[in-house]
Design a protein around this motif. Structure first.
Motif, PDB file in Angstrom:
ATOM      1  N   MET A 109     -15.335  -0.945 -17.614  1.00 42.76           N
ATOM      2  CA  MET A 109     -15.534  -0.245 -16.356  1.00 42.76           C
ATOM      3  C   MET A 109     -15.473   1.271 -16.463  1.00 42.76           C
ATOM      4  SD  MET A 109     -13.927  -1.783 -12.968  1.00 42.76           S
ATOM      5  CE  MET A 109     -13.341  -0.332 -12.191  1.00 42.76           C
ATOM      6  N   ALA A 110     -14.611   1.791 -17.279  1.00 44.77           N
ATOM      7  CA  ALA A 110     -14.506   3.234 -17.531  1.00 44.77           C
ATOM      8  C   ALA A 110     -14.156   4.058 -16.303  1.00 44.77           C
ATOM      9  CB  ALA A 110     -15.775   3.753 -18.165  1.00 44.77           C
ATOM     10  N   VAL A 141      -4.049   7.094  -4.828  1.00 43.89           N
ATOM     11  CA  VAL A 141      -4.828   7.566  -5.975  1.00 43.89           C
ATOM     12  C   VAL A 141      -4.995   9.079  -5.846  1.00 43.89           C
ATOM     13  CG1 VAL A 141      -7.052   7.450  -7.164  1.00 43.89           C
ATOM     14  CG2 VAL A 141      -6.051   5.378  -6.193  1.00 43.89           C
ATOM     15  N   TRP A 142      -4.446   9.809  -6.824  1.00 44.67           N
ATOM     16  CA  TRP A 142      -4.522  11.269  -6.814  1.00 44.67           C
ATOM     17  C   TRP A 142      -5.798  11.769  -7.448  1.00 44.67           C
ATOM     18  CZ3 TRP A 142       0.371  14.634  -7.465  1.00 44.67           C
ATOM     19  CH2 TRP A 142       1.301  14.300  -6.480  1.00 44.67           C
ATOM     20  N   ARG A 143      -6.198  11.147  -8.514  1.00 40.57           N
ATOM     21  CA  ARG A 143      -7.413  11.562  -9.218  1.00 40.57           C
ATOM     22  C   ARG A 143      -8.127  10.318  -9.742  1.00 40.57           C
ATOM     23  NH1 ARG A 143      -6.218  15.713  -7.259  1.00 40.57           N
ATOM     24  NH2 ARG A 143      -6.027  17.757  -8.175  1.00 40.57           N
ATOM     25  N   THR A 144      -9.428  10.406  -9.787  1.00 42.39           N
ATOM     26  CA  THR A 144     -10.226   9.335 -10.375  1.00 42.39           C
ATOM     27  C   THR A 144     -11.463   9.947 -11.009  1.00 42.39           C
ATOM     28  OG1 THR A 144     -11.273   7.195  -9.969  1.00 42.39           O
ATOM     29  CG2 THR A 144     -11.494   8.832  -8.246  1.00 42.39           C
ATOM     30  N   ARG A 145     -11.954   9.294 -12.043  1.00 45.07           N
ATOM     31  CA  ARG A 145     -13.172   9.759 -12.710  1.00 45.07           C
ATOM     32  C   ARG A 145     -13.916   8.546 -13.249  1.00 45.07           C
ATOM     33  NH1 ARG A 145     -14.532  15.021 -15.073  1.00 45.07           N
ATOM     34  NH2 ARG A 145     -16.454  14.678 -16.207  1.00 45.07           N
ATOM     35  N   ARG A 146     -15.209   8.484 -12.973  1.00 48.32           N
ATOM     36  CA  ARG A 146     -16.040   7.359 -13.401  1.00 48.32           C
ATOM     37  C   ARG A 146     -16.946   7.714 -14.574  1.00 48.32           C
ATOM     38  NH1 ARG A 146     -16.658   3.111  -9.785  1.00 48.32           N
ATOM     39  NH2 ARG A 146     -15.450   3.366  -7.912  1.00 48.32           N
ATOM     40  N   THR A 147     -16.872   8.929 -15.059  1.00 50.44           N
ATOM     41  CA  THR A 147     -17.731   9.362 -16.158  1.00 50.44           C
ATOM     42  C   THR A 147     -16.885   9.941 -17.282  1.00 50.44           C
ATOM     43  OG1 THR A 147     -17.988  11.551 -15.179  1.00 50.44           O
ATOM     44  CG2 THR A 147     -19.642   9.904 -14.604  1.00 50.44           C
TER      45      THR A 147
END
Length: 107
Positions: free
Chosen positions: A49-50, A61-67
């Protein structure tokens, strides 16, 4: 602070990744840092999923990144203290308290 590196599959991750990490943060009254592995397993066709996440002790959720890239977050450890007093989870005082910290995750 809990680190949960994982290669969660797209099939189950879309439904469970956020939920499971939020649960770990809440039940442990700790920040959860979860770098998500990107790509597919070389022996199978399962794609990871990354999604990288930083979750606070309240399950926010404070931070998220999909890339691919770097995730940074300024952590306020006062959130740990405030969540301990407001929930039924028993919290032990940390041996060394660091009120704020800067965190960076890189792929």
């Amino acid at each position: 602070m809990l680190f949960v590196p994982a290669a969660f599959t797209m099939f189950t991750g879309k439904d469970h990744w956020h939920t499971l990490l939020k649960a770990r943060a809440i039940e442990n009254q700790a920040f959860v840092v979860a770098p998500g592995q990107m790509g597919s397993h070389r022996r199978t066709t399962l794609a990871a999923m990354a999604i990288a996440l930083v979750v606070d002790p309240w399950g926010t959720v404070w931070r998220t990144r999909r890339t691919r890239g770097v995730v940074t977050a300024d952590l306020d450890f006062g959130r740990v203290s405030s969540s301990c007093g407001a929930t039924a989870v028993a919290c032990e005082p940390p041996a060394r308290c660091v009120p704020r910290a800067r965190l960076s995750l890189a792929d």
